[in-house]
Design an enzyme around this catalytic site. Structure first.
Site, PDB file in Angstrom:
ATOM      1  N   GLU A   1       0.862  -1.183   0.000  1.00 45.91           N
ATOM      2  CA  GLU A   1       0.000   0.000   0.000  1.00 45.91           C
ATOM      3  C   GLU A   1       0.900   1.234   0.000  1.00 45.91           C
ATOM      4  OE1 GLU A   1      -3.035   1.957   3.155  1.00 45.91           O
ATOM      5  OE2 GLU A   1      -3.136  -0.228   2.986  1.00 45.91           O
TER       6      GLU A   1
ATOM      7  N   ASP B   1      -4.965   9.824   9.351  1.00 43.65           N
ATOM      8  CA  ASP B   1      -3.611   9.358   9.668  1.00 43.65           C
ATOM      9  C   ASP B   1      -3.196   9.719  11.089  1.00 43.65           C
ATOM     10  OD1 ASP B   1      -3.492   8.461   7.091  1.00 43.65           O
ATOM     11  OD2 ASP B   1      -2.271  10.115   6.340  1.00 43.65           O
TER      12      ASP B   1
END
Length: 258
Positions: free
Chosen positions: A47, A58
């Protein structure tokens, strides 16, 4: 290859170890070198994060990696070029993790064309609600690139069914509430949540967010079809502790054989 290359990563009961790397953290040559290393180490899929200035999903480790990439002048165009070059050597599937803004700023048609050139097999867009996925879903289907759905602990069953029924690739099951990052342990209800997701989709189910130890990996792959490890992989790459990444991969493979 697209969707088929992702399917192959889960064939015959294979358990997938999916490391996350931030595109351009350390430079584009480093990105290519890390992709080669992860392929050789036995990762199932890689990824690749597209750095963005407002990364709402995040945690701190991935945010810092994205900031380093942006501060060094890395662009989406540059990341695609690096992937085009390394794709000649690396055969495992590439999945991009990108917020919607970089896709639209680049131009969605052009973005998908570059994905095809770079051999990208799937895309995860964490800030794209299911109700709005037609912004890019038809173009991705036409290109045979999987739009990977995310489901969360709080997603009702009917929503999980709806989200996954039209999806391809695999289902990304978010195992914690909140952002990515290293966690110490997982609550018992995570097991029943993952089993619930698995029972309502035809796709492989991969657990992600907060997975940071070999024990986490072993625990998760007994229930689902694979794991994404992001923050911990970034830490280990940054500190040149690559042997620990190999141990994570080995832990996944051992469960495959069990």
């Amino acid at each position: 290859m697209g969707v088929e290359r992702i399917k192959a990563a889960f064939e015959n009961g294979k358990k997938a170890f999916i490391p996350y790397v931030m595109g351009g953290d350390g430079g584009l040559e480093i990105l290519k070198e890390r992709m080669r290393f992860l392929d050789e180490a036995g990762a199932s899929i890689v990824e690749i994060g597209i750095p963005f200035s407002d990364p709402v999903a995040d945690g701190p480790t991935i945010q810092r990696a994205g900031k380093r990439a942006l501060d060094s002048g890395v662009t989406v165009k540059g990341i695609f070029q690096a992937l085009i070059e390394v794709r000649k050597e690396v055969q495992i599937p590439f999945v991009l993790m990108t917020y919607l803004n970089p896709v639209l700023a680049f131009g969605k048609e052009r973005f998908i064309e570059r994905c095809l050139e770079a051999g990208v097999d799937g895309i995860i867009v964490p800030d794209l609600p299911y109700e709005e996925q037609d912004i890019i879903a038809p173009l991705l289907r036409e290109a045979n690139i999987a739009l990977i759905p995310l489901v969360t602990v709080t997603s009702p069953i009917e929503r999980i069914k709806k989200i996954t029924s039209e999806s391809e690739g695999f289902v990304y099951a978010v195992t914690v509430a909140g952002v990515t990052g290293v966690r110490q342990n997982f609550k018992d209800e995570i097991h029943s949540y993952l089993e619930k997701v698995k029972s309502h989709t035809h796709l492989p189910v991969v657990a992600g967010f907060g997975i940071s130890t070999k024990e986490h990996v072993e625990e998760m792959v007994t229930i689902c079809d694979g794991v994404v490890v992001g923050s911990k992989v970034i830490e280990l790459l940054e500190n040149e502790k690559r042997e620990e990444i190999c141990e994570f991969i080995q832990a996944t493979k051992q469960k495959e054989e069990a």
